[in-house]
Design a protein around this motif. Structure first.
Motif, PDB file in Angstrom:
ATOM      1  N   TYR A  47      -4.530  -8.546  26.783  1.00  0.00           N
ATOM      2  CA  TYR A  47      -4.931  -9.752  26.065  1.00  0.00           C
ATOM      3  C   TYR A  47      -3.682 -10.424  25.511  1.00  0.00           C
ATOM      4  N   GLU A  48      -3.594 -11.727  25.693  1.00  0.00           N
ATOM      5  CA  GLU A  48      -2.473 -12.503  25.151  1.00  0.00           C
ATOM      6  C   GLU A  48      -3.014 -13.781  24.534  1.00  0.00           C
ATOM      7  N   ARG A  49      -2.459 -14.169  23.392  1.00  0.00           N
ATOM      8  CA  ARG A  49      -2.801 -15.445  22.770  1.00  0.00           C
ATOM      9  C   ARG A  49      -1.581 -16.344  22.844  1.00  0.00           C
ATOM     10  N   HIS A  50      -1.795 -17.567  23.339  1.00  0.00           N
ATOM     11  CA  HIS A  50      -0.728 -18.561  23.426  1.00  0.00           C
ATOM     12  C   HIS A  50      -1.055 -19.708  22.482  1.00  0.00           C
ATOM     13  N   LEU A  51      -0.128 -20.015  21.571  1.00  0.00           N
ATOM     14  CA  LEU A  51      -0.266 -21.166  20.681  1.00  0.00           C
ATOM     15  C   LEU A  51       0.514 -22.312  21.291  1.00  0.00           C
ATOM     16  N   GLU A  68     -14.439  -3.539  37.061  1.00  0.00           N
ATOM     17  CA  GLU A  68     -13.611  -4.074  38.134  1.00  0.00           C
ATOM     18  C   GLU A  68     -12.551  -4.993  37.551  1.00  0.00           C
ATOM     19  N   ASP A  69     -11.482  -5.179  38.282  1.00  0.00           N
ATOM     20  CA  ASP A  69     -10.417  -6.083  37.844  1.00  0.00           C
ATOM     21  C   ASP A  69     -10.961  -7.497  37.705  1.00  0.00           C
ATOM     22  N   ALA A  70     -10.539  -8.171  36.652  1.00  0.00           N
ATOM     23  CA  ALA A  70     -10.984  -9.542  36.395  1.00  0.00           C
ATOM     24  C   ALA A  70      -9.978 -10.223  35.482  1.00  0.00           C
ATOM     25  N   ARG A  71      -9.985 -11.557  35.520  1.00  0.00           N
ATOM     26  CA  ARG A  71      -9.123 -12.333  34.629  1.00  0.00           C
ATOM     27  C   ARG A  71      -9.905 -13.561  34.183  1.00  0.00           C
ATOM     28  N   TRP A  72      -9.821 -13.890  32.896  1.00  0.00           N
ATOM     29  CA  TRP A  72     -10.479 -15.081  32.382  1.00  0.00           C
ATOM     30  C   TRP A  72      -9.716 -15.620  31.189  1.00  0.00           C
ATOM     31  N   TYR A  73     -10.029 -16.865  30.843  1.00  0.00           N
ATOM     32  CA  TYR A  73      -9.298 -17.578  29.807  1.00  0.00           C
ATOM     33  C   TYR A  73     -10.281 -18.231  28.850  1.00  0.00           C
ATOM     34  N   ALA A  74      -9.828 -18.432  27.619  1.00  0.00           N
ATOM     35  CA  ALA A  74     -10.621 -19.167  26.623  1.00  0.00           C
ATOM     36  C   ALA A  74      -9.701 -20.146  25.913  1.00  0.00           C
ATOM     37  N   ILE A  75     -10.134 -21.402  25.872  1.00  0.00           N
ATOM     38  CA  ILE A  75      -9.412 -22.423  25.102  1.00  0.00           C
ATOM     39  C   ILE A  75     -10.135 -22.538  23.772  1.00  0.00           C
ATOM     40  N   LEU A  76      -9.388 -22.343  22.692  1.00  0.00           N
ATOM     41  CA  LEU A  76      -9.988 -22.294  21.366  1.00  0.00           C
ATOM     42  C   LEU A  76      -9.609 -23.494  20.523  1.00  0.00           C
ATOM     43  N   THR A  77     -10.419 -23.776  19.560  1.00  0.00           N
ATOM     44  CA  THR A  77     -10.322 -24.841  18.566  1.00  0.00           C
ATOM     45  C   THR A  77     -10.631 -26.177  19.201  1.00  0.00           C
ATOM     46  N   GLN A  78     -11.119 -27.073  18.396  1.00  0.00           N
ATOM     47  CA  GLN A  78     -11.461 -28.396  18.899  1.00  0.00           C
ATOM     48  C   GLN A  78     -10.235 -29.187  19.319  1.00  0.00           C
ATOM     49  N   CYS A  79      -9.061 -28.822  18.803  1.00  0.00           N
ATOM     50  CA  CYS A  79      -7.825 -29.514  19.199  1.00  0.00           C
ATOM     51  C   CYS A  79      -7.250 -28.949  20.484  1.00  0.00           C
ATOM     52  N   GLU A  80      -7.893 -27.917  21.029  1.00  0.00           N
ATOM     53  CA  GLU A  80      -7.436 -27.276  22.262  1.00  0.00           C
ATOM     54  C   GLU A  80      -5.955 -26.924  22.200  1.00  0.00           C
ATOM     55  N   ASP A  81      -5.589 -26.185  21.163  1.00  0.00           N
ATOM     56  CA  ASP A  81      -4.197 -25.799  21.012  1.00  0.00           C
ATOM     57  C   ASP A  81      -3.982 -24.293  21.105  1.00  0.00           C
ATOM     58  N   ILE A  82      -5.025 -23.527  21.391  1.00  0.00           N
ATOM     59  CA  ILE A  82      -4.910 -22.081  21.547  1.00  0.00           C
ATOM     60  C   ILE A  82      -5.494 -21.695  22.899  1.00  0.00           C
ATOM     61  N   LEU A  83      -4.747 -20.922  23.663  1.00  0.00           N
ATOM     62  CA  LEU A  83      -5.215 -20.414  24.956  1.00  0.00           C
ATOM     63  C   LEU A  83      -5.166 -18.892  24.907  1.00  0.00           C
ATOM     64  N   ASP A  84      -6.313 -18.258  25.064  1.00  0.00           N
ATOM     65  CA  ASP A  84      -6.375 -16.798  25.129  1.00  0.00           C
ATOM     66  C   ASP A  84      -6.531 -16.373  26.575  1.00  0.00           C
ATOM     67  N   CYS A  85      -5.761 -15.373  26.974  1.00  0.00           N
ATOM     68  CA  CYS A  85      -5.795 -14.838  28.330  1.00  0.00           C
ATOM     69  C   CYS A  85      -6.277 -13.394  28.266  1.00  0.00           C
ATOM     70  N   TRP A  86      -7.319 -13.094  28.996  1.00  0.00           N
ATOM     71  CA  TRP A  86      -7.877 -11.750  29.082  1.00  0.00           C
ATOM     72  C   TRP A  86      -7.741 -11.278  30.524  1.00  0.00           C
ATOM     73  N   GLU A  87      -7.393 -10.008  30.704  1.00  0.00           N
ATOM     74  CA  GLU A  87      -7.294  -9.468  32.061  1.00  0.00           C
ATOM     75  C   GLU A  87      -7.661  -7.997  32.057  1.00  0.00           C
ATOM     76  N   LEU A  88      -8.513  -7.613  32.998  1.00  0.00           N
ATOM     77  CA  LEU A  88      -8.812  -6.218  33.271  1.00  0.00           C
ATOM     78  C   LEU A  88      -8.118  -5.890  34.582  1.00  0.00           C
ATOM     79  N   ALA A  89      -7.261  -4.889  34.557  1.00  0.00           N
ATOM     80  CA  ALA A  89      -6.551  -4.494  35.775  1.00  0.00           C
ATOM     81  C   ALA A  89      -6.251  -3.007  35.714  1.00  0.00           C
ATOM     82  N   ALA A  90      -6.577  -2.318  36.786  1.00  0.00           N
ATOM     83  CA  ALA A  90      -6.302  -0.889  36.908  1.00  0.00           C
ATOM     84  C   ALA A  90      -6.821  -0.101  35.706  1.00  0.00           C
TER      85      ALA A  90
END
Length: 110
Positions: free
Chosen positions: A84-88, A57-79
């Motif tokens: 997947y996108e990584r934001h620094l 099923e469609d879903a979206r979730w995020y993960a904040i990585l590293t102890q400095c919280e400087d990486i945000l990963d975006c995951w999405e299941l759609a259609a």
């Protein structure tokens, strides 16, 4: 990867072994590393989710990585596809970026 009963694709999982779950043919779990952390092998998770995406099923979730919280990963299941996108970000800015991407989280990530 866990499969109920005597699975062939991964470790065996018996519903009585842990907390109740929704019925499913296959589970993907990451190893807990503490109260708010998990260890995850992203390449494996990406391959599994990408191949299973048409069945999920469609879903979206995020993960904040590293102890400095400087990486945000975006995951999405759609259609039936995985995106997947990584934001620094600058140090300690991942939560701010997450609140920009998901305004409904404003004030809930402190």
């Amino acid at each position: 990867m866990f499969e109920p009963g005597d699975g062939r694709r991964g470790l065996r999982f018996h519903p009585s072994d842990s907390a109740p779950r929704l019925p499913a043919a296959l589970y993907l779990e990451f190893m807990p590393a503490g109260a708010d952390m998990v260890y995850a092998q992203y390449e494996l998770a990406h391959r599994i989710l990408e191949s299973a995406a048409p069945l999920l099923e469609d879903a979206r979730w995020y993960a904040i990585l590293t102890q400095c919280e400087d990486i945000l990963d975006c995951w999405e299941l759609a259609a039936g596809r995985l995106r997947y996108e990584r934001h620094l970000t600058e140090e300690e800015r991942a939560r701010e970026m997450l609140q920009q991407l998901e305004p409904s989280l404003q004030g809930r990530l402190d």
